[in-house]
Every structure is written in C-alpha cells, then in structure tokens.
Design a protein around this motif. Structure first.
Motif, PDB file in Angstrom:
ATOM      1  N   UNK B  17       0.847  -1.197   0.000  1.00 41.77           N
ATOM      2  CA  UNK B  17       0.000   0.000   0.000  1.00 41.77           C
ATOM      3  C   UNK B  17       0.880   1.244   0.000  1.00 41.77           C
ATOM      4  N   UNK B  18       1.902   1.210   0.847  1.00 39.84           N
ATOM      5  CA  UNK B  18       2.786   2.368   0.969  1.00 39.84           C
ATOM      6  C   UNK B  18       3.428   2.709  -0.379  1.00 39.84           C
ATOM      7  N   UNK B  19       3.933   1.709  -1.076  1.00 42.43           N
ATOM      8  CA  UNK B  19       4.553   1.946  -2.387  1.00 42.43           C
ATOM      9  C   UNK B  19       3.547   2.543  -3.354  1.00 42.43           C
ATOM     10  N   UNK B  20       2.340   1.971  -3.344  1.00 47.00           N
ATOM     11  CA  UNK B  20       1.301   2.473  -4.255  1.00 47.00           C
ATOM     12  C   UNK B  20       0.962   3.922  -3.944  1.00 47.00           C
ATOM     13  N   UNK B  22       2.872   6.121  -2.584  1.00 48.10           N
ATOM     14  CA  UNK B  22       3.986   6.964  -3.045  1.00 48.10           C
ATOM     15  C   UNK B  22       3.879   7.208  -4.556  1.00 48.10           C
ATOM     16  N   UNK B  23       3.524   6.162  -5.280  1.00 46.27           N
ATOM     17  CA  UNK B  23       3.332   6.302  -6.731  1.00 46.27           C
ATOM     18  C   UNK B  23       2.219   7.312  -7.032  1.00 46.27           C
ATOM     19  N   UNK B  24       1.125   7.199  -6.273  1.00 46.33           N
ATOM     20  CA  UNK B  24      -0.014   8.101  -6.488  1.00 46.33           C
ATOM     21  C   UNK B  24       0.387   9.542  -6.191  1.00 46.33           C
ATOM     22  N   UNK B  25       1.133   9.744  -5.093  1.00 44.61           N
ATOM     23  CA  UNK B  25       1.588  11.089  -4.741  1.00 44.61           C
ATOM     24  C   UNK B  25       2.427  11.662  -5.877  1.00 44.61           C
ATOM     25  N   UNK B  59     -10.496   6.209   6.206  1.00 43.39           N
ATOM     26  CA  UNK B  59     -11.200   6.806   5.070  1.00 43.39           C
ATOM     27  C   UNK B  59     -12.530   7.393   5.504  1.00 43.39           C
ATOM     28  N   UNK B  60     -13.273   7.869   4.538  1.00 43.15           N
ATOM     29  CA  UNK B  60     -14.584   8.442   4.828  1.00 43.15           C
ATOM     30  C   UNK B  60     -15.539   7.886   3.783  1.00 43.15           C
ATOM     31  N   UNK B  68      -1.980  11.424   1.216  1.00 41.37           N
ATOM     32  CA  UNK B  68      -0.874  11.737   2.128  1.00 41.37           C
ATOM     33  C   UNK B  68      -1.188  11.295   3.565  1.00 41.37           C
ATOM     34  N   UNK B  69      -2.448  11.459   3.972  1.00 41.84           N
ATOM     35  CA  UNK B  69      -2.820  11.072   5.340  1.00 41.84           C
ATOM     36  C   UNK B  69      -2.715   9.559   5.517  1.00 41.84           C
ATOM     37  N   UNK B  70      -3.205   8.823   4.520  1.00 42.91           N
ATOM     38  CA  UNK B  70      -3.156   7.359   4.607  1.00 42.91           C
ATOM     39  C   UNK B  70      -1.706   6.883   4.588  1.00 42.91           C
ATOM     40  N   UNK B  71      -0.901   7.533   3.771  1.00 46.83           N
ATOM     41  CA  UNK B  71       0.523   7.186   3.689  1.00 46.83           C
ATOM     42  C   UNK B  71       1.182   7.382   5.056  1.00 46.83           C
ATOM     43  N   UNK B  72       0.868   8.482   5.711  1.00 43.11           N
ATOM     44  CA  UNK B  72       1.457   8.767   7.029  1.00 43.11           C
ATOM     45  C   UNK B  72       1.023   7.729   8.058  1.00 43.11           C
ATOM     46  N   UNK B  73      -0.257   7.339   8.007  1.00 46.87           N
ATOM     47  CA  UNK B  73      -0.765   6.330   8.942  1.00 46.87           C
ATOM     48  C   UNK B  73      -0.024   5.010   8.757  1.00 46.87           C
ATOM     49  N   UNK B  74       0.132   4.610   7.494  1.00 47.14           N
ATOM     50  CA  UNK B  74       0.775   3.316   7.230  1.00 47.14           C
ATOM     51  C   UNK B  74       2.248   3.369   7.626  1.00 47.14           C
ATOM     52  N   UNK B  75       2.898   4.487   7.323  1.00 46.06           N
ATOM     53  CA  UNK B  75       4.304   4.635   7.731  1.00 46.06           C
ATOM     54  C   UNK B  75       4.432   4.489   9.241  1.00 46.06           C
ATOM     55  N   UNK B  76       3.478   5.060   9.969  1.00 51.27           N
ATOM     56  CA  UNK B  76       3.528   4.978  11.421  1.00 51.27           C
ATOM     57  C   UNK B  76       3.237   3.552  11.894  1.00 51.27           C
ATOM     58  N   UNK B  77       2.262   2.880  11.270  1.00 50.74           N
ATOM     59  CA  UNK B  77       1.980   1.474  11.604  1.00 50.74           C
ATOM     60  C   UNK B  77       3.248   0.646  11.444  1.00 50.74           C
ATOM     61  N   UNK B  78       3.969   0.889  10.353  1.00 48.82           N
ATOM     62  CA  UNK B  78       5.177   0.111  10.074  1.00 48.82           C
ATOM     63  C   UNK B  78       6.360   0.550  10.939  1.00 48.82           C
ATOM     64  N   UNK B  79       6.179   1.624  11.683  1.00 49.22           N
ATOM     65  CA  UNK B  79       7.252   2.071  12.580  1.00 49.22           C
ATOM     66  C   UNK B  79       8.359   2.830  11.873  1.00 49.22           C
TER      67      UNK B  79
END
Lengths: 228, 228
Positions: B17-20, B22-25, B59-60, B68-79
């Motif tokens: 998800x994170x890679x995707x 980043x691609x979307x960004x 999401x909503x 960007x928000x979802x990316x930040x959440x996943x980055x934090x989940x992954x530590x």
C-alpha cells in the motif's frame, strides 16, 4: 506438469522444501519423516503430507521420505529440469551482484546474456555472460528463445522495458525494480511476474521489531506495576 | 503500535500500500477510493477496507482516502518514524549492492556501519558507510544500539553469525544468506527474521512459466484436434 488445483501457497512452499532437502543431503541424511521435516521447517506433519499429496504419493506410511527421491520430485514439479533460458536487463549493482553471485544454473536457468545502455560496459562480461547493447534486444529476442527476463533497470524504465519485453514475446519477468509490473490492463495469462521487493521485506521486519519491543515494554511496565 | 490481532498477511500488504501511495503522490493524485485502489492493486475494495480497519478509521464513506494522510498512517503502523538503526555484515557483491543502491533512510532505517573479514576493504567505505573489522563486532554492539542486522555473509557463516548477533543483543535479521535462520530451538520472541530468498522466488517463477506453457500447449492440442 499441469497441476490446476494446487494453490499458490503450496507452490511457494516447494522451493523451501527443496532447500531443506539439499541441506539434509549435505548433512548426510537419507530419509526423513514428515514429523521431523515439519519440526525443522515449523510446519505441521499433516500440512507437509497434504502439500505433497497435491502432486502424488511420495512417502511411505511409517517409513518417511527418501530425501534424494523427494528432492528429484520437487525439482521436477518446479520445472528445474526444463532448461529455462534467461536474460538480464540492467547491469547496475544489483544486476552485477546477481550475475556474479547468484548461481542461475543451480536452479535450472541458463543465463544467456545481459543488456545495458552504458557504452563503457557493452561488450564486457561478468562470469562469462556478455553485456549486449540494449538497442539490440528486439533483434536478440527474434533470434533466441527466452523464457525469463531478470529486470534490474532503474524504476523510471521499468514499465517501458516490460512493454518492450512483452511486445517481443517474453512473458515472464523476475522483477527487481520495486515497481508493480502487473497492472489491471494486462491479462494474467499474458505476463508472469515474481517480485523481489527489498523495501517490503525490510518494512515488515521493522514492524515485527517494533511490535516485539512494545510487547517487552508492556510486559516490563506490568511487572513494574505489580512489584510496586 | 501494538496490534495483537492483526495477521501477518495484513502486515505484509502494508508496504505494498505504501509503495502504491507513493506512486499516487508522485502522479499528483491526492484522493483515492477503495475501489480504485483495489483495481490498481488487484485486491477487492472490501479487503482494502478490512485491512485498514485493523488499525482504525482512515477513510470516509463515499469520499475515499486522502493519499498523504493514509501514507502517514501506514508509515507509522510500520514504525518508519521510529528511527531504526541497522548494520550490514558481509560486504560481498550483494552487501555492496545494498549499501550503494538501497536507500535505507527512505524506509526509516539508519545504516550505521558494515562489517567484513577481508583486510583489504576494512577501513574503506561505501556511500559514507565505513567497513569495520568483523572482529570488533561484539565491542561495537556493546557500545551501540542496533535494531537490525543485514546478513550477507556466505552460507557457511550464516548460523554462526546469527548466534554471535543474538549473543550480543541483536534479535532481528534481514537475511540474504539463503539459509533458514529460524530453527525450532529458537523461541519466536527471541529472533525476528525476514528472508530474501532469491532462489525461492526464481523457482516459483519457473513453475508459473511452465504451467502457462503447458496450458497453452494443451489448448493448442485441443484446437488442433477439433479442427481435424
């Protein structure tokens, strides 16, 4: 070869069995029970028996598996005796490391040539594999049968190289680019991709490290509290 | 961080998800629905919603995810924000390729040092990472906190290096040795291993290539028969 009802998960365990059987052979073990094999691999004996039963009857009740025979069966299931031909595209650090260190032939692959765009390395070779001009790839593929392309080009060239390969009849890619090459517009039967996603693997490791650290911290806090 | 009930499969999809994202960004996409994300990743929207729901509400309804928000959440989940420290052991071709090409810092890892036994490379550096004498590893680990060791030593030294690391408090290994480092005698909480098994990946690819070829041959034979 055709095993239409075997799940991908079963297939992906086969190389692991193969490695373990090679280790056992090296250690002089000639026979092994599903119980012991399971113990060494962290799998249940019944899962192991179930995995192998997808392909036929390899063991003997109460007698175990003959290591060399089982190894040969798995090698054949994986098609290691088929003599796959491969080329490598993109001779950067990782491409070079694969050419110099990874024994393609051990796993049934014949690495025939490598391709790059850098004039200074075209015509040179690593471990006897010549580096050819990327511009000659279509010509090469017209003259030579290639089963698999090992893709080590920079990210920005990943998709265009995939398209060039598919256009010239190569429909299997070992993908080191960290770019998703399977996209919804490409039918499954037209392209097979196996990815080495370094970052995915490292990120998973990071997660499990943090998880373990948090577990330990939580346990320590609990202990602390109970001794107050 | 602790997510005790999240399966390993969910965790392993997070880096994808994170890679995707980043691609979307990069492509200038700021918002995406679970349907479109699923289409691009070959997953169902409900699987995506289910995966994210393990960690909270990102999401909503009817509005999708903010990239960007979802990316930040996943980055934090992954530590990824935890600043893991790493060392690399064994500076052969693959170790060198990782030091020169793999951006550890992008993924939240600080590669602090590398270790090798070859006198001619000790004291040199790649990309600013110094290569230290393997003999000084215990001393180094006594003085420096290390979360993860990247293990690129030859097969024959894999297990002894694992033991040395564990003895000196390193309990997470990114394993490039093609040797199984998790053995039944090591409790799960004592050692975390993530493997890059090149051969497993290539062998799976070989299987799927053969399978596809056999499918095509069988279809061609059927067609041939029906046109007789």
């Amino acid at each position: 070869m055709k095993h239409p009802n075997v799940s991908n998960n079963v297939i992906r365990r086969m190389p692991r069995y193969l490695r373990k059987l090679d280790e056992l052979t090296e250690a002089g073990v000639s026979r092994i029970s599903s119980g012991e094999l399971g113990r060494q691999l962290g799998l249940t004996p019944s899962q192991i028996r179930q995995d192998f039963s997808c392909f036929g009857e390899f063991g003997q009740q109460g007698y175990g598996y003959k290591v060399t025979a089982l190894r040969a069966e798995i090698a054949s299931i994986l098609g290691m005796d088929r003599g796959y031909s491969a080329i490598l595209i993109g001779v950067g650090n990782i491409g070079q490391a694969l050419m110099c260190n990874f024994s393609f032939s051990t796993w049934g692959f014949d690495l025939k040539a490598a391709f790059d765009v850098k004039p200074e390395i075209i015509g040179t070779n690593y471990e006897g594999i010549e580096i050819l001009d990327m511009a000659t790839l279509p010509e090469y593929l017209a003259d030579n049968h290639v089963d698999v392309a090992v893709l080590c080009v920079p990210k920005a060239h990943a998709v265009s190289t995939r398209d060039l390969l598919m256009k010239n009849g190569v429909c299997a890619i070992w993908n080191f680019t960290n770019v998703e090459l399977k996209t919804p517009d490409i039918p499954n039967e037209n392209l097979v991709v196996e990815n080495i996603h370094f970052s995915d693997s490292l990120l998973s490791l990071g997660y499990f490290v943090s998880y373990n650290n948090d577990e330990k911290a939580a346990q320590a806090a609990k202990l602390n509290k109970s001794t107050l």
